[in-house]
Design an enzyme around this catalytic site. Structure first.
Site, mmCIF file in Angstrom:
data_model
loop_
_atom_site.group_PDB
_atom_site.id
_atom_site.type_symbol
_atom_site.label_atom_id
_atom_site.label_comp_id
_atom_site.label_asym_id
_atom_site.label_seq_id
_atom_site.Cartn_x
_atom_site.Cartn_y
_atom_site.Cartn_z
ATOM 1 C CB CYS A 1 -0.785 -0.128 0.802
ATOM 2 S SG CYS A 1 -0.013 0.020 3.078
ATOM 3 C CB CYS B 1 37.462 30.916 15.775
ATOM 4 S SG CYS B 1 36.879 32.871 15.709
ATOM 5 C CG HIS C 1 -4.432 1.196 4.511
ATOM 6 N ND1 HIS C 1 -3.588 0.331 3.757
ATOM 7 C CD2 HIS C 1 -4.870 1.510 3.609
ATOM 8 C CE1 HIS C 1 -4.142 -0.064 2.623
ATOM 9 N NE2 HIS C 1 -5.286 1.079 2.950
#
Length: 606
Positions: free
Chosen positions: A277, A480, A558
Site C-alpha cells: 500500500c 577562529c 495502512h
C-alpha cells in the site's frame, strides 16, 4: 465451434488437487512448494501433482527473489513436471522430461521455466505445432494473474476446440459435471473480454493455419502521442463487477484501443501485491502530477533514454507503462503493478519481498532511480574544489546550482529538485558560512506536546528557525580555527515546481519509536512560502494536489492517497484497488504524511 486455450485446461487440471504442500518464503508470503517430500514417490503420480494458486495476499505468479546468486530461487535449475496438452491425437501413456533450458535471472518478470523437447521424448504437441518448435511453459501458480498473461500470449498451436466428440474421446476432459460447468463458466467469463475476442477475430475461430501478422516498420523518431494513448505494456487489468471477472493483459496498438478523453481520467486502482500500500499510495500521487503524467503519456522520456548510453533503463520504461495503463483504463479497472515492482526492487533491493515500508523512503528511491535513467548528462565532469566563499550568497548559490546541473540534469529533477541554503554564524567573530544543497523533499518537524492542532506554516517556521549549536554540537569556525558556538538557519534558495513536504510523524528515541498524531492544518490553495525564501521572490505560492496518508501505529498501518485530478480538478480517494470520489473538505486529516504541492502559475503582468 468455440476455441479454448490450454491455459484454461491447465487451470482446471490443477484445481482438482488440493494436497500440494506449502512452504513459508523468506519474505513472509506463503507460496506453493513445487518439490514436496513425496516428489520421488512414483513416476506415475506426476499427473496427480498440481500447483495451488497463490494466496490472496500475493498476486505475483511466483516468489520473486532478486539479489546475489546465494539468495536466488531455490527451485532454479530443477526440472518441472510438464503439463498435458490435448491436441490432435491420443495422449501418450508415458511421460518424459524434455531437455532443460537455462533459466533466466527472474528480473525480467517471467514466471515460468521453459523446457524444450528432446528427440527421444514423446511429444504432447500437435504435429503442426511440433514442427514449428513450440515450447511449453510450466507455471508455478495458476492464479488469475497467470491466466491474464496467458490470454495475452495465446498461440493457435496451443489451443483446441471443445466439442461433443472431444468430450467423449478425451480422457483428460472426462470430468464430472461440476468440473465441466466450472470450466465452461471460466471460459464464458474470459470470452466476454474484448482482448480475447480480438484474438479470435485475428486468428480465426477454426483450427486453420496460423496467420503471421505483418511487422510494422519502426518509426524514425519517437511518436508524441496524446494523453489518450493506450500503451502496449503487459499490465494485468481487473474489472470490478460480478465475481471480479478476469480481463486480459493490455497488449494492443495505439490506434485500435484509443479511449476518449471522458473515460481517461486516471481513476484506475492499483492491486495490493502484499503490504504494498505504501507503493500504491506514492504511485497514485505521482500519477496525478501533471507534468510527470504528460512526460509519460506523450512518451517524451524516450528522447532522454535514446540520448543515454546506460544499459539500465527498465525502471523508467516500466514506470511510464504503468502511468499509461492507469490513464488509459476505465474507472472500473484495477491495475496490477507487479512488473513495476520487479524493477524497483531490482534498483533498490531493500524493497524485495512484502514487508511494510516507509512511503517517503520509497519516494526518494523511486525519484532517484528515474532521475538516473533519464539523466541528460552522459559523462559527469570531475568534481573540483573551487572556492566560492568570496562571492555574495546569491551569486554563490547560482554557481552551485550550475555545478549541480553539470552532473545531474533530468526532467525528473526539473520538477522535484529545489535548492536549500544553510548558514552557520559564529557567535564570537560573526563569520557566516553558507552551503547550498539540492533537496527532493523537506522533512518538517511537528510540535510534540502542548499543541493538539498545528498549522503547516508552524511546521515550516520550526524547520527554518534559528538553532543554536553548542556543547558537543559545536562546529569549527573557519576564521577562529576552533570549535565555537554557532547559530544554524535554513532558508529556501530555489523553489521547485513540485514541492513535497514530509511531516515527521515518527519520532525515534533510545527506547522506542512513537507516532505523532497531531492534526496539521494545511491549505489546499495559495500556500505562500515567500517568508522562507533566502532572497526576494514573488513566485513561491503553491496549490495542493495530492496527499499520502498513513493510518495506524508504528507497529502496523495502512497507506492511502488523496489526489486531485489534473484533468477534472476533482478529488478522489485511492485505497489500493478502490477508488472513490471525495469532497475537498475531507482532504485534511490527522493521517496526512506526505503533501504534494504544485507551484502556482506566476501572476500575469498587465
Amino acid at each position: 465451434m468455440s476455441q479454448l486455450s490450454s491455459t484454461l485446461k491447465r487451470y482446471t487440471e490443477s484445481a482438482r488437487f488440493t494436497d500440494a504442500p506449502f512452504t513459508k518464503s523468506s519474505y513472509g508470503t506463503y507460496t506453493p512448494s513445487s518439490y514436496g517430500t513425496n516428489l520421488a514417490a512414483s513416476f506415475l503420480e506426476k499427473e496427480k501433482f498440481g500447483f495451488k494458486p497463490s494466496p490472496p495476499t500475493s498476486y505475483l505468479t511466483r516468489p520473486r527473489t532478486y539479489g546475489p546468486p546465494s539468495i536466488l530461487d531455490y527451485d532454479r535449475g530443477r526440472p518441472l513436471l510438464r503439463p498435458d496438452v490435448i491436441g490432435g491425437g491420443k495422449r501418450a501413456e508415458s511421460q518424459t522430461r524434455g531437455t532443460e533450458r537455462p533459466s533466466g535471472s527472474g528480473l525480467s518478470g517471467g514466471s515460468g521455466f521453459s523446457y524444450g523437447v528432446t528427440t527421444s521424448s514423446v511429444s504432447y504437441l500437435p504435429v503442426s505445432a511440433r514442427d514449428q518448435g513450440v515450447t511449453l511453459t510450466q507455471k508455478k501458480s495458476n492464479s488469475q494473474s497467470d491466466l491474464a498473461r496467458d490470454f495475452s500470449s495465446l498461440q493457435t498451436s496451443d489451443s483446441y476446440r471443445l466439442d461433443s466428440g472431444n468430450l467423449g474421446r478425451s480422457p483428460m476432459l472426462a470430468r464430472t459435471r461440476k468440473e465441466l460447468c466450472a470450466l465452461q463458466g471460466l471460459y464464458q467469463a474470459a470470452s466476454r473480454s474484448e482482448y480475447l475476442a480480438d484474438y479470435l477475430e485475428n486468428y480465426g475461430r477454426k483450427a486453420s493455419a496460423p496467420q503471421v501478422p505483418t511487422p510494422t516498420p519502426p518509426s524514425r523518431a519517437p511518436e508524441v502521442l496524446s494523453p489518450t494513448y493506450r500503451p502496449s505494456g503487459r499490465y494485468s487489468l481487473w474489472e470490478k463487477g460480478k465475481g471480479q471477472a478476469l480481463v486480459s493483459s493490455r497488449s494492443s496498438s495505439p490506434g485500435r484501443d484509443t479511449m476518449n478523453s471522458k473515460s481517461a481520467q486516471g481513476l484506475a486502482g492499483l492491486r495490493n501485491l502484499g503490504n504494498t500500500c505504501f507503493m500504491n499510495s506514492i504511485l497514485q500521487c505521482l500519477s496525478n502530477t501533471r507534468e510527470l503524467r504528460d512526460y509519460c503519456l506523450q512518451r517524451l522520456y524516450l528522447r532522454d533514454l535514446s540520448h543515454s548510453s546506460r544499459a539500465h533503463t527498465a525502471l523508467m520504461e516500466e514506470f511510464a507503462k504503468l502511468i499509461q495503463t492507469i490513464w488509459t483504463s476505465s474507472p472500473n479497472d484495477v491495475v496490477s503493478p507487479s512488473e513495476f515492482k520487479t524493477q524497483i526492487q531490482r534498483y533498490a533491493p531493500r524493497f524485495v519481498g512484502y514487508n511494510q515500508q516507509d512511503a517517503q523512503e520509497f519516494l526518494r528511491f523511486l525519484l532517484d532511480g528515474l532521475h538516473n535513467e533519464v539523466n541528460r548528462v552522459i559523462a559527469r565532469p570531475k568534481s573540483n574544489t573551487e572556492n566560492l566563499d568570496h562571492l555574495p550568497d546569491d551569486e554563490k548559490g547560482r554557481q552551485m546550482w550550475r555545478k549541480y546541473l553539470e552532473r545531474e540534469d533530468s526532467r525528473i529533477g526539473d520538477l522535484f529538485v529545489g535548492q536549500l541554503k544553510s548558514s552557520l554564524t559564529c557567535t564570537d567573530c560573526g563569520y557566516c558560512s553558507t552551503v547550498f544543497d539540492p533537496f527532493w523533499d523537506l522533512s518538517l518537524p511537528i510540535t510534540k506536546r502542548g499543541y493538539p492542532e498545528v498549522t503547516l506554516m508552524d511546521c515550516m517556521r520550526l524547520f527554518t528557525k534559528e538553532d543554536v549549536l553548542d556543547g558537543d554540537e559545536k562546529p569549527t569556525c573557519c576564521r577562529c580555527r576552533a570549535r565555537k558556538r554557532c547559530i544554524k538557519k535554513f532558508s529556501i534558495q530555489r523553489f521547485p515546481k513540485i514541492l513535497v513536504l514530509h511531516l515527521k510523524r515518527f519520532s525515534e528515541s533510545r527506547i522506542r519509536t512513537s507516532k505523532l498524531t497531531a492534526f496539521v492544518n494545511f491549505p489546499l490553495r495559495d500556500l505562500d512560502l515567500r517568508e522562507f525564501a533566502s532572497e526576494n521572490t514573488n513566485h513561491a505560492v503553491y496549490n495542493l494536489y495530492a496527499v499520502s496518508n498513513h493510518s495506524g501505529t508504528t507497529m502496523g498501518g495502512h497507506y492511502t492517497a488523496y489526489c486531485r485530478s489534473p484533468v477534472t480538478g476533482e478529488w478522489h480517494t485511492f485505497n489500493d484497488s478502490s477508488v472513490s470520489p471525495m469532497s475537498s473538505s475531507q482532504v485534511r486529516t490527522s493521517d496526512a504524511y506526505l503533501l504534494f504541492y504544485e507551484l502556482a502559475s506566476p501572476p500575469s503582468r498587465m
